[in-house]
Design a protein around this motif. Structure first.
Motif, PDB file in Angstrom:
ATOM      1  N   ASP B 159      98.666 -89.073 -14.465  1.00 48.70           N
ATOM      2  CA  ASP B 159      98.899 -90.492 -14.247  1.00 48.70           C
ATOM      3  C   ASP B 159     100.195 -90.634 -13.456  1.00 48.70           C
ATOM      4  O   ASP B 159     101.278 -90.452 -13.999  1.00 48.70           O
ATOM      5  CB  ASP B 159      98.988 -91.198 -15.609  1.00 48.70           C
ATOM      6  CG  ASP B 159      99.015 -92.710 -15.458  1.00 48.70           C
ATOM      7  OD1 ASP B 159      99.354 -93.177 -14.350  1.00 48.70           O
ATOM      8  OD2 ASP B 159      98.700 -93.404 -16.442  1.00 48.70           O
ATOM      9  N   GLY B 160     100.048 -90.933 -12.170  1.00 48.84           N
ATOM     10  CA  GLY B 160     101.213 -90.991 -11.300  1.00 48.84           C
ATOM     11  C   GLY B 160     102.214 -92.057 -11.704  1.00 48.84           C
ATOM     12  O   GLY B 160     103.402 -91.952 -11.418  1.00 48.84           O
ATOM     13  N   SER B 161     101.738 -93.085 -12.421  1.00 51.87           N
ATOM     14  CA  SER B 161     102.631 -94.194 -12.746  1.00 51.87           C
ATOM     15  C   SER B 161     103.676 -93.802 -13.785  1.00 51.87           C
ATOM     16  O   SER B 161     104.780 -94.328 -13.777  1.00 51.87           O
ATOM     17  CB  SER B 161     101.817 -95.389 -13.236  1.00 51.87           C
ATOM     18  OG  SER B 161     101.126 -95.040 -14.423  1.00 51.87           O
ATOM     19  N   ASN B 162     103.329 -92.895 -14.689  1.00 55.56           N
ATOM     20  CA  ASN B 162     104.343 -92.500 -15.662  1.00 55.56           C
ATOM     21  C   ASN B 162     104.578 -90.990 -15.703  1.00 55.56           C
ATOM     22  O   ASN B 162     105.304 -90.471 -16.542  1.00 55.56           O
ATOM     23  CB  ASN B 162     103.974 -93.014 -17.067  1.00 55.56           C
ATOM     24  CG  ASN B 162     102.628 -92.468 -17.517  1.00 55.56           C
ATOM     25  OD1 ASN B 162     102.093 -91.550 -16.886  1.00 55.56           O
ATOM     26  ND2 ASN B 162     102.113 -93.002 -18.588  1.00 55.56           N
ATOM     27  N   LEU B 397     100.459 -87.655  -6.490  1.00 55.85           N
ATOM     28  CA  LEU B 397     101.640 -86.800  -6.370  1.00 55.85           C
ATOM     29  C   LEU B 397     102.618 -87.333  -5.345  1.00 55.85           C
ATOM     30  O   LEU B 397     103.825 -87.290  -5.549  1.00 55.85           O
ATOM     31  CB  LEU B 397     101.212 -85.383  -5.963  1.00 55.85           C
ATOM     32  CG  LEU B 397     100.553 -84.535  -7.049  1.00 55.85           C
ATOM     33  CD1 LEU B 397      99.821 -83.346  -6.436  1.00 55.85           C
ATOM     34  CD2 LEU B 397     101.586 -84.050  -8.052  1.00 55.85           C
ATOM     35  N   CYS B 398     102.089 -87.787  -4.234  1.00 49.53           N
ATOM     36  CA  CYS B 398     102.935 -88.339  -3.183  1.00 49.53           C
ATOM     37  C   CYS B 398     102.053 -89.200  -2.283  1.00 49.53           C
ATOM     38  O   CYS B 398     100.830 -89.038  -2.275  1.00 49.53           O
ATOM     39  CB  CYS B 398     103.623 -87.227  -2.385  1.00 49.53           C
ATOM     40  SG  CYS B 398     102.493 -86.034  -1.668  1.00 49.53           S
ATOM     41  N   ASN B 467     110.467 -87.442 -14.097  1.00 46.93           N
ATOM     42  CA  ASN B 467     111.062 -88.286 -15.124  1.00 46.93           C
ATOM     43  C   ASN B 467     111.552 -87.412 -16.268  1.00 46.93           C
ATOM     44  O   ASN B 467     111.845 -86.241 -16.077  1.00 46.93           O
ATOM     45  CB  ASN B 467     110.067 -89.352 -15.590  1.00 46.93           C
ATOM     46  CG  ASN B 467     108.825 -88.693 -16.154  1.00 46.93           C
ATOM     47  OD1 ASN B 467     108.820 -87.486 -16.374  1.00 46.93           O
ATOM     48  ND2 ASN B 467     107.807 -89.469 -16.387  1.00 46.93           N
ATOM     49  N   THR B 468     111.557 -87.969 -17.431  1.00 49.90           N
ATOM     50  CA  THR B 468     112.130 -87.248 -18.561  1.00 49.90           C
ATOM     51  C   THR B 468     111.366 -85.979 -18.934  1.00 49.90           C
ATOM     52  O   THR B 468     111.884 -85.138 -19.633  1.00 49.90           O
ATOM     53  CB  THR B 468     112.162 -88.171 -19.786  1.00 49.90           C
ATOM     54  OG1 THR B 468     110.872 -88.766 -19.909  1.00 49.90           O
ATOM     55  CG2 THR B 468     113.221 -89.233 -19.641  1.00 49.90           C
ATOM     56  N   GLU B 469     110.145 -85.866 -18.473  1.00 54.62           N
ATOM     57  CA  GLU B 469     109.361 -84.676 -18.815  1.00 54.62           C
ATOM     58  C   GLU B 469     109.956 -83.400 -18.222  1.00 54.62           C
ATOM     59  O   GLU B 469     109.631 -82.310 -18.658  1.00 54.62           O
ATOM     60  CB  GLU B 469     107.937 -84.830 -18.280  1.00 54.62           C
ATOM     61  CG  GLU B 469     106.990 -85.490 -19.243  1.00 54.62           C
ATOM     62  CD  GLU B 469     105.550 -85.145 -18.922  1.00 54.62           C
ATOM     63  OE1 GLU B 469     105.307 -84.733 -17.776  1.00 54.62           O
ATOM     64  OE2 GLU B 469     104.712 -85.278 -19.802  1.00 54.62           O
ATOM     65  N   VAL B 470     110.796 -83.570 -17.244  1.00 58.03           N
ATOM     66  CA  VAL B 470     111.313 -82.443 -16.490  1.00 58.03           C
ATOM     67  C   VAL B 470     111.750 -81.275 -17.361  1.00 58.03           C
ATOM     68  O   VAL B 470     111.422 -80.132 -17.102  1.00 58.03           O
ATOM     69  CB  VAL B 470     112.498 -82.896 -15.605  1.00 58.03           C
ATOM     70  CG1 VAL B 470     113.246 -81.701 -15.052  1.00 58.03           C
ATOM     71  CG2 VAL B 470     111.965 -83.750 -14.456  1.00 58.03           C
TER      72      VAL B 470
END
Lengths: 200, 567
Positions: B159-162, B397-398, B467-470
């Motif tokens: 889900d590209g949004s989150n 993705l982009c 995001n924070t998943e990094v």
């Protein structure tokens, strides 16, 4: 006791050896009690199963024949994979086939399953007058390489059941290895034939 | 046990069919022709089976990849013309099938365990429980050679949004369980699945439940939004994670292949019938333990059982051409031996040496390419998930991602990797090398983190998607990326099989292979129902997948014993 849970086991057994050494004849004798004087090169037969009782347990052998793929040394890894036992067959009337048997042993050792039970079978033992490989020579080789040795004759049935029985006895059972997990496709007769087209 | 440098003499020297290369299509053809009673010779220059479809250890894999990415070898120009023979020899060459090969190795541990990997160039590929390949496996009984399968435990869409991976609601129960779907969405999906099922079951029957012909011919994307009224999110999931469309269906200008409603519905039906087929396989897909290479080895064994002759380590250096009618009549081996076949099939990498081709050679048939990647890590993409598929829909993705990126994660329970490591396959269709490399790098950087030392390639990442998943990303230990040619209609006047395609399943490959068989042997049945008295009794019942007991995923690591205990 029959209830130990490890008393029945399935074991894959592979046959190796030179073309014409009598691999298929040996299996046909063992599985069907048959012998054909002019057995064709292995065609149509590649998979047999036979159960042997040892003491109070049974071993179901799943026997893989080479299907001729050994002729130009083109057996696939799949052939050796997961084999619990192997019978390396040579023809006692051919020093060439004995030399090739040794190479098959090397090949098996390369596959690297230290628990594999390996048997060396000097086949065509009924052809004593044409013998080229002495039992002493073969036995010495077998002992040095961790195989057990028997001379067999698919024609007279001499030692045929014995060699399989001996393998069954030697299969490790004290320490059951974890079975390879996953799912296998099994053919079921009658029971539970499920329509393949059902939607969820 | 190679007798070094001495090639064996092959007997006999005449065959109905000579097949060069042991990829999956060649292996199926060898098995099919053998089953039809033809005498077949099947040869390969490599010491292993599989050609472009092989499952190889890491060392073999990199060697093969590099050897197949060099420009044509024109070695055997030395062939002596033999005026006494009615045949002349035309030298055969191979063309490079892979380009832009890049291999990154961040960990000696991976290289040290080279032999414990089983990697394939065709990935990601899986079997659907009810697909044509599975039907063929069952029909030909080769499952008795194949050994065990593992199930693909999950299917996720990015889900590209989150920046999260979310479940693909691919069955009714999955829809029920999915917490990220609103009640309205659940109802929408349920209605849609019911409609598809009604269409499927009424096949040839009740007209009322069938989707109209007009709708079936329309673009699936329009059908989903206009007739079904699915939300953008659900539409994207259906299009890219279930129907597995390659191109951005919403963008007509860049969409090279528009998925028709009929095709979309067929793929949904395949998905649904797969989930129901084997009770022990919870999902729609399974994967053979030890890899897809087992599949072609099993077809080869089936061929051998039917009398096919196998010779590995035997390069073919030329084709024999009849002097009068310029038809191909056989092959010349590296040993110098000449073998004759009424028919010839060659793996797709073979071409006539440039300048000698009767028709236009080379890459003219190539329009699309596939960009592929293989990554090795120690952590799964989703915690606790062993084997799974992940889909990155176009633009997720982009902004300039024009095609869907598909990802397959395999754990050591399929023996693709040593215990504790994961192999992750990625692929996407692309027009050119630049585009293909970029999209793959973005995907890899989204999925993985590079080990401590900063990597310049990170500049390619679209930082909006990070995001924070990094922090939880698995570390990339090893990675190979390459671009594969997709040959289509290249013809040098002999039969070539197809290269591995960009699909995750084998339906198209199997269709093409069956077609080739029927062109060669019109009137012959493609694998008649086997009635072999030597085999174990063949019943007409449907075989079932049966779970072998296993407590944990890791417990299967020593399957080497080959002994299976039952009580």
């Amino acid at each position: 006791m029959a209830s130990s849970g490890y008393n029945n086991l399935n074991a894959k057994l592979v046959l190796l050896g030179d073309m014409g050494a009598g691999k298929s004849s040996l299996v046909l004798r063992f599985v069907k009690g048959q012998f054909l004087e002019f057995q064709e090169s292995t065609i149509g037969a590649a998979f047999f199963s036979q159960t042997v009782s040892v003491n109070n347990s049974t071993v179901k052998f799943e026997i893989w024949d080479t299907a001729g793929q050994e002729r130009y040394h083109s057996l696939a890894p799949m052939y050796y994979r997961g084999a619990a036992a192997a019978i390396i067959v040579y023809d006692i009337t051919s020093t060439d086939s004995f030399a090739r048997a040794k190479k098959w042993v090397q090949e098996l050792q390369k596959q690297g399953n230290p628990n594999m039970v390996m048997a060396l079978a000097g086949n065509k033992a009924d052809l004593e007058d044409r013998r080229k490989v002495t039992p002493e020579e073969a036995r010495t080789y077998a002992e040095e390489n961790g195989l057990f040795f028997m001379e067999t004759s698919a024609k007279t049935a001499a030692n045929v059941n014995d060699i399989f029985y001996e393998i069954a006895k030697k299969l490790p059972r004290a320490q059951p290895a974890q079975p390879p997990a996953g799912m296998v496709l099994v053919d079921r007769q009658a029971e539970g034939t499920r329509a393949s087209s059902c939607c969820t | 046990m190679e007798d070094t440098a001495s090639y064996p003499t092959i007997e006999p020297s005449n065959f109905d069919l000579i097949v060069v290369g042991t990829g999956l299509p060649e292996s199926i053809l060898a098995a099919a022709a053998s089953a039809a009673g033809k005498s077949v010779l099947h040869i390969d220059s490599n010491p292993y089976y599989g050609s472009h479809f092989a499952s190889l250890n890491l060392q073999e894999f990199t060697t093969f990849l590099q050897s197949q990415s060099q420009s044509p070898n024109n070695t055997p120009a030395e062939i002596q013309p033999d005026s006494s023979s009615e045949f002349e020899t035309v030298p055969l060459a191979t063309r490079p099938m892979y380009s832009s090969v890049e291999i990154i190795s961040n960990s000696p541990e991976v290289l040290d365990n080279s032999r414990k990997f089983s990697l394939e160039l065709v990935g990601p590929k899986v079997l659907f429980c009810a697909d044509e390949m599975m039907n063929l496996i069952v029909k030909t009984d080769i499952h008795q050679y194949m050994g065990a399968f593992q199930s693909i435990d999950g299917s996720y869409v990015f889900d590209g949004s989150n920046g999260c991976l979310r479940n693909v609601p691919d069955s009714r129960s999955a829809i029920f369980k999915d917490k990220s779907l609103s009640l309205a969405e659940k109802n929408q999906l349920m209605r849609f699945f019911k409609l598809v099922q009604g269409h499927f079951q009424s096949d040839g029957g009740e007209e009322s439940k069938r989707i109209s012909e007009k709708d079936l011919e329309s673009p699936f994307v329009e059908f989903l939004s206009q007739k079904i009224g699915l939300s953008e999110k659900l539409k994207s999931i259906i299009l890219y994670a279930i129907a597995m469309a390659d191109y951005d269906q919403e963008n007509k200008e860049v969409c090279k292949v528009v998925l028709k409603t009929k095709e979309g519905i067929d793929r949904l039906i395949l998905y649904h019938s797969s989930i129901g087929r084997f009770p022990d396989a919870p999902g729609a897909m399974i994967y053979p333990i030890y890899g897809q290479g087992v599949l072609l080895e099993s077809f080869c064994r089936r061929a051998a059982v039917k009398g096919c002759t196998y010779v590995l380590r035997m390069p073919v250096v030329g084709l024999l051409v009849h002097k009068d009618d310029t038809s191909y009549k056989g092959v010349k081996l590296a040993s110098g031996q000449e073998l004759f076949g009424h028919q010839l099939i060659l793996a797709p990498s073979f071409i006539l040496s440039p300048g000698l081709a009767h028709s236009s050679p080379g890459m003219q048939g190539v329009k699309v390419k596939v960009t592929r990647g293989i990554c090795i890590t120690k952590n799964p993409l989703k915690p606790e998930v062993a084997n799974c598929l992940v889909f990155y829909p176009p633009q997720s993705l982009c902004p300039d991602q024009l095609t869907s990126v598909r990802v397959l994660q395999l754990s050591s329970n399929v023996k693709s990797s040593p215990s504790g490591m994961f192999v992750i396959y990625l692929s996407a269709v692309c027009d050119d090398v630049l585009q293909g490399k970029k999209i793959l790098n973005v995907a890899i950087n989204t999925l993985f983190s590079h080990p401590a030392s900063a990597d310049n390639k990170d500049s390619l990442v679209d930082h909006q998607n990070e995001n924070t998943e990094v922090k939880q990303k698995p570390t990339l230990l090893w990675c190979a990326t390459y671009i594969q040619e997709l040959t289509t209609d290249v013809s040098d006047g002999f039969n070539s099989t197809t290269m591995p395609d960009a699909d995750v399943q084998y339906n198209n490959l199997l269709d093409a292979t069956r077609k080739l068989f029927q062109e060669m042997y019109p009137g012959e049945e493609f694998f008649p129902q086997s009635v072999s008295p030597e085999e174990e009794a063949v019943d007409d019942g449907e075989p079932e997948l049966e779970s072998k007991s296993s407590e944990t995923l890791e417990s299967i690591d020593n399957g080497a014993s080959g002994i299976e205990y039952t009580s």
